[in-house]
Write a protein that holds these residues in place. Structure first.
Motif, mmCIF file in Angstrom:
data_model
loop_
_atom_site.group_PDB
_atom_site.id
_atom_site.type_symbol
_atom_site.label_atom_id
_atom_site.label_comp_id
_atom_site.label_asym_id
_atom_site.label_seq_id
_atom_site.Cartn_x
_atom_site.Cartn_y
_atom_site.Cartn_z
ATOM 1 N N ARG A 735 0.820 -1.217 0.000
ATOM 2 C CA ARG A 735 0.000 0.000 0.000
ATOM 3 C C ARG A 735 0.857 1.270 0.000
ATOM 4 N N LEU A 803 -12.284 -7.313 2.258
ATOM 5 C CA LEU A 803 -11.960 -5.890 2.096
ATOM 6 C C LEU A 803 -10.910 -5.694 0.992
ATOM 7 N N SER A 804 -9.836 -6.457 1.038
ATOM 8 C CA SER A 804 -8.766 -6.312 0.035
ATOM 9 C C SER A 804 -9.283 -6.642 -1.366
ATOM 10 N N GLU A 807 -11.431 -3.761 -2.505
ATOM 11 C CA GLU A 807 -10.603 -2.610 -2.896
ATOM 12 C C GLU A 807 -9.984 -2.843 -4.285
ATOM 13 N N TRP A 808 -9.534 -4.085 -4.515
ATOM 14 C CA TRP A 808 -8.952 -4.413 -5.839
ATOM 15 C C TRP A 808 -10.002 -4.302 -6.937
ATOM 16 N N ARG A 810 -12.658 -2.434 -6.966
ATOM 17 C CA ARG A 810 -12.995 -1.038 -7.232
ATOM 18 C C ARG A 810 -11.950 -0.412 -8.146
ATOM 19 N N ARG A 811 -10.652 -0.735 -7.903
ATOM 20 C CA ARG A 811 -9.610 -0.192 -8.761
ATOM 21 C C ARG A 811 -9.712 -0.752 -10.187
ATOM 22 N N ALA A 818 -17.436 -4.927 -6.524
ATOM 23 C CA ALA A 818 -16.734 -4.335 -5.384
ATOM 24 C C ALA A 818 -17.685 -4.078 -4.234
ATOM 25 N N LEU A 822 -17.114 -5.350 -0.466
ATOM 26 C CA LEU A 822 -16.936 -4.302 0.554
ATOM 27 C C LEU A 822 -18.102 -4.283 1.527
ATOM 28 N N ARG A 840 -12.667 1.887 7.022
ATOM 29 C CA ARG A 840 -11.946 1.748 5.760
ATOM 30 C C ARG A 840 -12.866 1.140 4.693
ATOM 31 N N ALA A 841 -13.650 0.129 5.095
ATOM 32 C CA ALA A 841 -14.596 -0.487 4.159
ATOM 33 C C ALA A 841 -15.695 0.494 3.768
ATOM 34 N N GLU A 844 -14.442 2.967 1.180
ATOM 35 C CA GLU A 844 -14.343 2.323 -0.131
ATOM 36 C C GLU A 844 -15.728 2.141 -0.754
#
Length: 925
Positions: A735, A803-804, A807-808, A810-811, A818, A822, A840-841, A844
């Motif tokens: 990150r 969560l990870s 996040e991936w 969404r990117r 996503a 999330l 954090r979630a 996102e």
């Protein structure tokens, strides 16, 4: 009200004590209304604490019990507690059997193994609560600084748990000293009188002419101390009072007062002085015993007592009472050595050898003028009886005195070692070390030398949690190797345990060196489970993780599937938990940790309970059961507070880190590092860095998380935490734009996860590898991580995988997919109470266009930690007495808490409590 209070204090003969009397009256009002109360009156000798206790006694209007600590009884465990409980023992048979047996054994009313101190405390709490059931009970403990330590700790334990019982505990205590108990209780500082009140009191006792300069000097020297104001003028002649030619005296005030009492004792007839010395030497206050001893000394007790009574020094009523504790010490000090020996001989002869053999032995020791093997042997037998009653401090005192009276050097050394061991268990580390020095001066065989090595190591470990202990334990293990193979191998295991605690901060042989030495341990004739454990740990520390993994798994399987003797389980299950966490084996860790808690509680070995509960709490944290973990951490705090122990505990930090409470966590990090580094607690330092990384990864502070994770992962020979640190390092490095660091950490991580082969290990590896991957490979790895972690108890890591992955996604601009991942992560973290990861979630999710409300953890009606803990146990079917026994509360207090739980949850009975209601309900209040 203030005027009424002043009149009340005045009628009680207390000058200038309006505020103190108001506080005591408030306690009485509360106990009459059904509320318990605790207060420590703290102040210097003679400042008026005893007078305030008399004020409370006169106004109580209900059942009262009054006791006093006695300096010469400080080595006799539970002596003070027995004084307090003696009038209440009619209720002993109403207590639950384990509590009844513990208290009865502590008081010598029945035979048995040494009772656990916490069971004694719980029994005392129950006894007082039952006694206060029909009418309020007021307990007054004077001179509490002279309570034996076992009694002081027990009463502090009880005082901290009084709530819904009609019981008041008031202690009168000298100014604090190092290691003094009762420091956690509410206090009222009793200070000197004002100058005006001091002059009024002084004028009330001086009948002749008093020079103004003498008055000023006495008032100044007394510093408002009432006893000094009453006693200092008695040490001055009429000329000194009238002319101002008093002697200068720079000694402490208590010594001045004692000197005054000493002069008054020395002015009495010789027979009266000897009676006072006899009363001072026998602190129980038994008038019948005093008269028997006086008869043996040829003293007319009534005639002698009349002189002492006239001098206002002592009163013989139903009990012997000195006017002030300093009178007792002055009376004993006034006698010469031969007179003291004669007094103790008379008391020994007057003491029933069948009913009170231990006090008789103590007096025989006081009567000895030189080495005496007969008395030393009797003291040794007394030590055994004291040990059986749980009186470790008393056993230590008996053994130390026995060693002093032993002429044979070898036997003296043997007894000194025994005394040192008892002193160590009693927490008296410096006296224990001094006794070991005495033992080392005598002739010892190899076994004796090895015992001394072990004791030196245990003292070092108790004081510093492992910094120097490993080297000493290795030396002892090598000695035992030539004498007793089983003891040698167990000592090597102890050395490894000490090395685990010291970890990176070892001062001497570290983990690898200790492991290498353990590989050289003599082989057992008939291998037992501890032998398997030792071999697995030794290979882990020398040949590495991959080589040891099959052996560690075999040992864990045995610990989970086979019957283990209770003593072995108590001693070694902690190391089995270390292996399970190191192997990423969540199922076996759960089994071992749960079994360890159960066995520890059933065995009554509550002094080891904090470490056991922390291992179980760690499992709850990883399972995302933060409320359950908080309950166990609360219980750890309860036990530590009861013992006066303040170790560098890391689990509160773990809870704060997973909850994402930044200020609380950073405060704990600073506190733990301040304590752990000087003590050489390397394992605590590693875990602190790990939780620091978890905190910062949750908050999205990746650069700081990277630095903390690098520290956590720096020493891979340590167990479990450095491996988990690698996973935090991969995420933080990925990150924060450090792919090379992330790749190196992943390579190290995969060496252990592949050797472990559990779903937990391989799931964390898959998630970590996905963070460094792209396209289909990344998606496949994220799905593998979710699938594997979904089969484990480790829900925090499963939520992080969602969560990870989200996040991936969404990117990758796959917003719908996503949102699904999330949303799952946000829901899971919110239910756990992992606030930072939940936030954090949420952030996102908002970035995908979804609207999400912040999760609110606490509400005005949320349960406190203790209420949630009680509710959970009630939901599991435990009765109020069973809940009280587990949480060190009286059944009355459990019922009081349950009524609050019912109100907050909107239910009417314990049958309506469901454990699902309790997750997320508790606040940190």
């Amino acid at each position: 009200m203030g005027a009424a209070m002043a009149r009340s204090a005045s009628r009680a003969g207390l000058l200038g004590r309006h505020n103190e009397c108001r506080a005591l009256d408030d306690l009485l009002a509360g106990v009459r209304a059904g509320r318990s109360g605790v207060l420590v009156l703290r102040g210097e000798a003679g400042v008026g604490k005893t007078a305030l206790l008399r004020y409370l006694l006169d106004r109580a209007g209900c059942r009262t019990v009054r006791v006093a600590g006695v300096q010469s009884e400080m080595e006799l465990s539970y002596a003070g507690l027995h004084q307090l409980c003696a009038p209440l023992l009619v209720g002993l048979d109403h207590l639950p059997e384990p509590q009844r047996d513990a208290l009865g054994t502590a008081f010598g009313l029945r035979a048995g193994h040494a009772p656990d101190r916490f069971l004694v405390g719980l029994a005392t709490l129950s006894l007082l609560a039952d006694a206060g059931g029909n009418e309020p009970l007021v307990c007054l403990i004077d001179d509490a600084q002279w309570l034996d330590r076992a009694s002081a700790l027990t009463l502090e334990f009880v005082a901290r748990r009084l709530l819904a019982e009609s019981v008041v505990l008031v202690f009168a205590l000298r100014e604090p000293s190092a290691g003094q108990a009762l420091g956690s209780l509410p206090e009222l500082s009793v200070t000197g009188l004002t100058e005006s009140d001091s002059r009024t009191l002084l004028d009330s006792v001086v009948t002749g002419p008093l020079d103004q300069r003498v008055r000023d000097r006495i008032v100044a020297e007394s510093r408002g101390n009432p006893l000094a104001l009453l006693e200092l003028p008695r040490g001055l002649t009429a000329a000194e009072l009238a002319g101002g030619f008093g002697r200068p005296d720079a000694s402490p005030l208590s010594s001045q007062i004692e000197q005054g009492f000493l002069r008054r004792v020395q002015s009495l007839p010789a027979e009266t002085q000897r009676l006072l010395c006899t009363a001072a030497a026998e602190p129980v206050g038994d008038v019948t015993l005093l008269r028997r001893a006086a008869e043996r000394l040829g003293i007319d007790a009534d005639a002698a007592a009349s002189h002492a009574d006239a001098a206002e020094l002592i009163t013989l009523g139903t009990r012997v009472r000195f006017r002030h504790p300093l009178v007792r010490s002055a009376a004993y000090r006034a006698a010469g050595p031969s007179d003291r020996r004669a007094v103790h001989k008379a008391l020994a002869d007057a003491t029933d050898a069948q009913l009170d053999p231990d006090r008789r032995a103590w007096h025989l020791a006081g009567a000895a003028s030189g080495p005496d093997e007969t008395v030393a042997a009797e003291l040794e037998r007394s030590a055994g009886r004291a040990q059986a009653r749980g009186g470790i401090a008393a056993a230590a005192a008996f053994l130390q005195r026995a060693a002093t009276l032993t002429q044979d050097p070898a036997r003296r050394a043997h007894r000194a070692v025994g005394a040192a061991q008892a002193k160590l268990h009693a927490g008296a580390f410096e006296p224990a070390a001094a006794l070991l020095a005495t033992a080392e001066a005598g002739p010892l065989d190899e076994l004796g030398r090895a015992r001394i090595d072990v004791l030196h190591a245990q003292i070092a470990f108790a004081q510093n949690r492992g910094s120097e202990a490993s080297a000493l334990l290795l030396a002892a293990a090598r000695r035992f190797g030539r004498l007793d193979v089983a003891l040698a191998r167990e000592t090597y295991l102890d050395a490894i345990a000490a090395a685990i605690f010291s970890g990176r901060l070892a001062r001497g042989p570290g983990l690898r060196e200790v492991g290498k030495a353990a590989r050289g341990a003599p082989p057992p004739q008939l291998p037992r489970m501890p032998d398997m454990l030792l071999d697995a740990l030794a290979v882990r520390l020398t040949d590495g993780y991959s080589a040891a993994a099959p052996m560690m798994e075999q040992v864990l399987e045995a610990f989970c599937d086979e019957e283990i003797p209770v003593q072995e389980a108590l001693r070694w299950l902690w190391l089995a938990s270390v292996l399970a966490s190191d192997l990423w084996d969540d199922e076996r860790w759960h089994v071992v940790a749960t079994r360890h808690v159960t066995i520890t509680r059933e065995a009554g070995a509550l002094s080891t309970l904090p470490d056991v509960l922390e291992s179980r709490a760690h499992m709850h944290l990883l399972a995302g059961e933060l409320t359950a973990a908080a309950s166990l951490i609360e219980e750890v705090g309860t036990v530590c507070a009861a013992t006066g122990s303040t170790p560098a505990r890391v689990m509160p930090l773990g809870l704060a880190a997973w909850r994402g409470r930044e200020h609380e966590a950073r405060t704990l990090i600073d506190s733990i590092m301040t304590e752990a580094v000087p003590r050489g607690q390397g394992a605590a330092v590693t875990v602190t860095h790990l939780y620091h990384a978890v905190l910062c990864n949750g908050l999205g502070q990746y650069t700081e998380a990277l630095a903390a994770a690098q520290q956590a992962a720096a020493h891979q020979w340590e167990f479990a935490s450095p491996q988990w640190g690698l996973a935090e390092l991969v995420e933080a490095a990925a990150r924060s734009g450090s792919p090379e660091l992330a790749a190196d950490a992943l390579e190290q991580l995969s060496e252990t996860t592949q050797a472990s082969g559990t779903d937990w290990a391989l799931g964390v590896e898959a998630r970590s590898r996905a963070l460094l991957s792209e396209g289909d490979a990344a998606e496949h790895l994220y799905r593998e991580a979710i699938e594997r972690l979904g089969r484990t108890r480790i829900r925090v890591e499963l939520a992080r995988a969602h969560l990870s992955y989200g996040e991936w996604l969404r990117r990758e601009t796959r917003r719908v997919d996503a949102r699904a991942q999330l949303g799952l992560a946000h829901e899971m973290f919110s239910q756990m109470g992992a606030e930072a990861f939940a936030e954090r979630a949420r952030s996102e999710l908002q970035a995908t266009g979804a609207k999400v409300r912040r999760h609110t953890v606490a509400t005005p009606t949320a349960l406190t930690q203790q209420e949630a803990q009680i509710a959970r146990l009630a939901a599991e079917g435990l009765t109020n007495p069973e809940i009280g026994a587990q949480l060190f509360l009286s059944p009355h207090t459990v019922e009081w808490h349950l009524r609050k739980v019912f109100s907050k949850l909107g239910i009417s009975s314990r049958k309506e409590i469901h454990t699902t209601q309790l997750e997320g309900e508790a606040t940190s209040a």
